[in-house]
Scaffold this motif. Structure first.
Motif, PDB file in Angstrom:
ATOM      1  N   GLN A 191      -6.013  -3.502 -11.055  1.00 43.21           N
ATOM      2  CA  GLN A 191      -5.398  -4.767 -10.659  1.00 43.21           C
ATOM      3  C   GLN A 191      -5.277  -4.880  -9.145  1.00 43.21           C
ATOM      4  N   VAL A 192      -4.953  -3.760  -8.499  1.00 31.57           N
ATOM      5  CA  VAL A 192      -4.866  -3.762  -7.037  1.00 31.57           C
ATOM      6  C   VAL A 192      -6.231  -4.084  -6.425  1.00 31.57           C
ATOM      7  N   LEU A 193      -7.272  -3.467  -6.948  1.00 27.42           N
ATOM      8  CA  LEU A 193      -8.619  -3.722  -6.446  1.00 27.42           C
ATOM      9  C   LEU A 193      -8.994  -5.191  -6.629  1.00 27.42           C
ATOM     10  N   SER A 194      -8.646  -5.747  -7.772  1.00 30.16           N
ATOM     11  CA  SER A 194      -8.944  -7.149  -8.015  1.00 30.16           C
ATOM     12  C   SER A 194      -8.226  -8.054  -7.014  1.00 30.16           C
ATOM     13  N   PHE A 195      -7.027  -7.660  -6.621  1.00 22.89           N
ATOM     14  CA  PHE A 195      -6.253  -8.483  -5.690  1.00 22.89           C
ATOM     15  C   PHE A 195      -6.738  -8.312  -4.248  1.00 22.89           C
ATOM     16  N   LEU A 196      -6.963  -7.068  -3.831  1.00 25.32           N
ATOM     17  CA  LEU A 196      -7.293  -6.804  -2.429  1.00 25.32           C
ATOM     18  C   LEU A 196      -8.777  -6.906  -2.120  1.00 25.32           C
ATOM     19  N   GLY A 197      -9.600  -6.588  -3.112  1.00 29.31           N
ATOM     20  CA  GLY A 197     -11.024  -6.504  -2.832  1.00 29.31           C
ATOM     21  C   GLY A 197     -11.335  -5.253  -2.024  1.00 29.31           C
ATOM     22  N   GLU A 198     -12.584  -5.075  -1.671  1.00 28.57           N
ATOM     23  CA  GLU A 198     -12.991  -3.888  -0.911  1.00 28.57           C
ATOM     24  C   GLU A 198     -13.309  -4.301   0.522  1.00 28.57           C
ATOM     25  N   ASP A 199     -12.247  -4.376   1.349  1.00 30.74           N
ATOM     26  CA  ASP A 199     -12.505  -4.780   2.738  1.00 30.74           C
ATOM     27  C   ASP A 199     -12.666  -3.581   3.666  1.00 30.74           C
ATOM     28  N   GLY A 200     -12.492  -2.369   3.113  1.00 27.96           N
ATOM     29  CA  GLY A 200     -12.734  -1.167   3.906  1.00 27.96           C
ATOM     30  C   GLY A 200     -11.578  -0.733   4.770  1.00 27.96           C
ATOM     31  N   ARG A 201     -10.576  -1.553   4.928  1.00 24.94           N
ATOM     32  CA  ARG A 201      -9.455  -1.174   5.783  1.00 24.94           C
ATOM     33  C   ARG A 201      -8.506  -0.240   5.026  1.00 24.94           C
ATOM     34  N   ALA A 202      -7.903   0.678   5.761  1.00 25.07           N
ATOM     35  CA  ALA A 202      -7.020   1.674   5.151  1.00 25.07           C
ATOM     36  C   ALA A 202      -5.692   1.037   4.756  1.00 25.07           C
ATOM     37  N   LEU A 203      -5.085   1.640   3.775  1.00 22.96           N
ATOM     38  CA  LEU A 203      -3.753   1.213   3.350  1.00 22.96           C
ATOM     39  C   LEU A 203      -2.895   2.445   3.107  1.00 22.96           C
ATOM     40  N   LYS A 204      -1.597   2.231   2.953  1.00 24.81           N
ATOM     41  CA  LYS A 204      -0.643   3.313   2.701  1.00 24.81           C
ATOM     42  C   LYS A 204      -0.038   3.145   1.313  1.00 24.81           C
ATOM     43  N   VAL A 205       0.442   4.263   0.763  1.00 25.08           N
ATOM     44  CA  VAL A 205       1.071   4.244  -0.557  1.00 25.08           C
ATOM     45  C   VAL A 205       2.464   4.864  -0.471  1.00 25.08           C
ATOM     46  N   ARG A 206       3.429   4.174  -1.044  1.00 26.21           N
ATOM     47  CA  ARG A 206       4.796   4.663  -1.143  1.00 26.21           C
ATOM     48  C   ARG A 206       5.238   4.590  -2.604  1.00 26.21           C
ATOM     49  N   VAL A 207       6.307   5.302  -2.926  1.00 22.65           N
ATOM     50  CA  VAL A 207       6.893   5.215  -4.263  1.00 22.65           C
ATOM     51  C   VAL A 207       8.361   4.821  -4.136  1.00 22.65           C
ATOM     52  N   ASP A 208       8.816   3.991  -5.056  1.00 26.61           N
ATOM     53  CA  ASP A 208      10.184   3.500  -5.051  1.00 26.61           C
ATOM     54  C   ASP A 208      10.811   3.770  -6.411  1.00 26.61           C
ATOM     55  N   ASP A 209      11.696   4.759  -6.479  1.00 28.95           N
ATOM     56  CA  ASP A 209      12.407   5.055  -7.727  1.00 28.95           C
ATOM     57  C   ASP A 209      13.916   4.871  -7.544  1.00 28.95           C
ATOM     58  N   SER A 210      14.274   3.934  -6.668  1.00 27.70           N
ATOM     59  CA  SER A 210      15.677   3.730  -6.317  1.00 27.70           C
ATOM     60  C   SER A 210      16.528   3.207  -7.464  1.00 27.70           C
ATOM     61  N   ASP A 211      15.915   2.637  -8.506  1.00 26.78           N
ATOM     62  CA  ASP A 211      16.689   2.185  -9.657  1.00 26.78           C
ATOM     63  C   ASP A 211      17.200   3.346 -10.496  1.00 26.78           C
ATOM     64  N   PHE A 212      16.708   4.540 -10.214  1.00 26.85           N
ATOM     65  CA  PHE A 212      17.094   5.730 -10.975  1.00 26.85           C
ATOM     66  C   PHE A 212      17.668   6.770 -10.009  1.00 26.85           C
TER      67      PHE A 212
END
Length: 473
Positions: A191-212
């Motif tokens: 789904q992320v790929l479908s939204f962003l497409g392949e533009d070659g630019r780097a991205l970062k990944v974080r995790v959010d488990d603050s509800d727990f």
């Protein structure tokens, strides 16, 4: 006497060590299981397959008859008193045996006295959660996108059984396997790929488990449960319960959320997206937009899983999701309030109930046999819990009672949740007598000497006598 046909071929699970063998027999805490035995059809057995994107068909209760002869109260009470007097048990052995259809009490040996329930705690956790949230309830794992910082945030929703790549979404042959890997990180990555497409630019990944907010590792849980792979910290987000390799009792991630984030990066990179930097914890920002979402297995399948294989991590996660959905904090204290409130709403007898976790590892939990049987009867009359008997594993065929009753009278006629801790032996469920009368049974013993063999054998002698009982009242 009813007999399971001799000559049934039972696959023997090759275990790496005596401790794991004992676990498979439910002699020590855990949830190891073996391949199902080929057992002839019995009253409780269901054969409907799980189909894609739909929970399995539940119909064990349909075979029960209100016209079946009742057992003798005096004879059942005598069996229960003999269990306490047995030198393999002791004076802390308490018993509740009632008619599953109308609540008639057949045996009461200090049934109202609360005691340490071990993993039978999972039975009340499942009943409370399903009654409050419903069989079709799902949790959502989502991904948000902050364009300004090019950050994807994987947000925990309460699914601790995600697949590392694509989920199966219910397309499995065995109902016991349905909840595990229902949704996957690969589904989110697509789904992320479908939204962003392949533009070659780097991205970062974080995790959010603050509800727990935790503590992720309940202070009541022993450290050996982590080191021996019996459970993982509960963070609202995990792949296969935080397991780092294949198998049940294997090393677990100390931070399942970060572990899931790292596997999410792998799924993204496999699809051609470029990720830079390490995964870290961070709350999703207010300006971030949701770009991907997957639903967990329906709660009915999650309940089936945690009851059948006695999954500690999943049971504790379910209890915390119940707390969150009930307006409490997703903490051990919050889940205790949520479970107690849900049981009270069902009309369950909760006198003396004390909970410190949802899985049963805490030796401070207190549940009486009467609460156990009361919960079973209340569940029978609650439409959302109509499948409970199917979720409980069938003796001689499934889960933690698959091999324990091999060749014994309860096989095929006893659906139960087991429990064991050092000095604690417990079991609760529904058993059908030789005359076809269903009985709700709870047997709990704490303060026992070390070792499960003797009290388990004494319990099973009583259950065998009940299963063969033609003792009409």
């Amino acid at each position: 006497m009813r007999r399971i046909i001799a000559g049934v071929s039972v696959g023997v699970l090759a275990l790496a060590g005596g401790y794991l063998y004992l676990d498979a027999q439910d002699v020590v805490p855990g949830f190891l299981t073996a391949e199902p035995a080929d057992v002839p059809q019995a009253p409780f057995i269901t054969q409907a397959p799980v189909v894609a994107a739909s929970p399995g068909v539940d119909d064990a209760a349909s075979s029960l008859s209100a016209d079946a002869p009742r057992p003798s109260v005096s004879e059942v009470q005598e069996l229960a008193e003999a269990l306490r007097a047995d030198d393999r048990t002791g004076t802390s052995t308490n018993v509740s045996i009632v008619d599953y259809l109308d609540g008639t009490v057949y045996a009461d040996v200090s049934a109202a006295d609360p005691q340490v329930p071990a993993s039978t705690t999972k039975l009340v956790t499942a009943i409370a959660a399903v009654s409050e949230l419903g069989v079709d309830f799902t949790t959502q794992t989502t991904v948000t996108w902050d364009r300004s910082t090019r950050t994807l945030t994987l947000v925990a929703g309460g699914d601790s059984m995600l697949a590392a790549d694509e989920g199966h979404h219910g397309d499995v042959e065995d109902a016991e396997d349905a909840a595990e890997g229902w949704a996957g990180l690969g589904d989110l990555a697509d789904q992320v790929l479908s939204f962003l497409g392949e533009d070659g630019r780097a991205l970062k990944v974080r995790v959010d488990d603050s509800d727990f907010p935790g503590p992720a590792w309940p202070k009541e849980w022993p450290e050996y449960a982590f080191t021996m792979g019996y459970a993982a910290p509960v963070t609202g987000l995990a792949v296969r319960g935080g397991r780092l390799t294949e198998g049940n009792y294997v090393a677990r991630a100390s931070d399942p959320s970060l572990h899931a984030g790292e596997l999410f990066v792998e799924a993204l990179e496999a699809r051609g997206l470029r990720v830079q930097g390490e995964v870290s914890h961070a709350s999703s920002t207010a300006k971030a937009v949701e770009v991907a979402s997957v639903d967990s297995a329906p709660l009915s399948e999650v309940a089936r899983h945690l009851l059948s294989v006695s999954d500690n991590t999943v049971a504790e996660q379910v209890a915390r999701v119940l707390a969150l959905e009930s307006g409490y904090r997703a903490t051990p204290a919050g889940e205790a309030k949520a479970v107690a409130a849900a049981l009270s709403d069902l009309g369950v007898t909760t006198a003396g109930l004390e909970l410190y976790d949802g899985a049963g590892f805490s030796d401070r939990n207190q549940i009486s046999p009467a609460t156990m049987t009361s919960a079973l009867l209340a569940a029978k009359d609650e439409p959302s819990l109509s499948g409970l008997l199917d979720w409980l594993p069938l003796a001689g065929l499934e889960g933690t009672v698959e091999t324990r009753y091999d060749g014994l009278p309860p096989a095929g006629y006893w659906r139960a949740k087991t429990g064991s801790l050092t000095g604690v032996t417990a079991i609760a469920g529904v058993l059908v007598t030789a005359d076809g009368r269903p009985l709700a049974v709870a047997l709990l013993a704490d303060g026992m000497p070390y070792g499960q063999a003797n009290p388990m054998a004494a319990f099973d002698d009583l259950l065998g006598a009940l299963a063969e009982c033609g003792c009409e009242g």
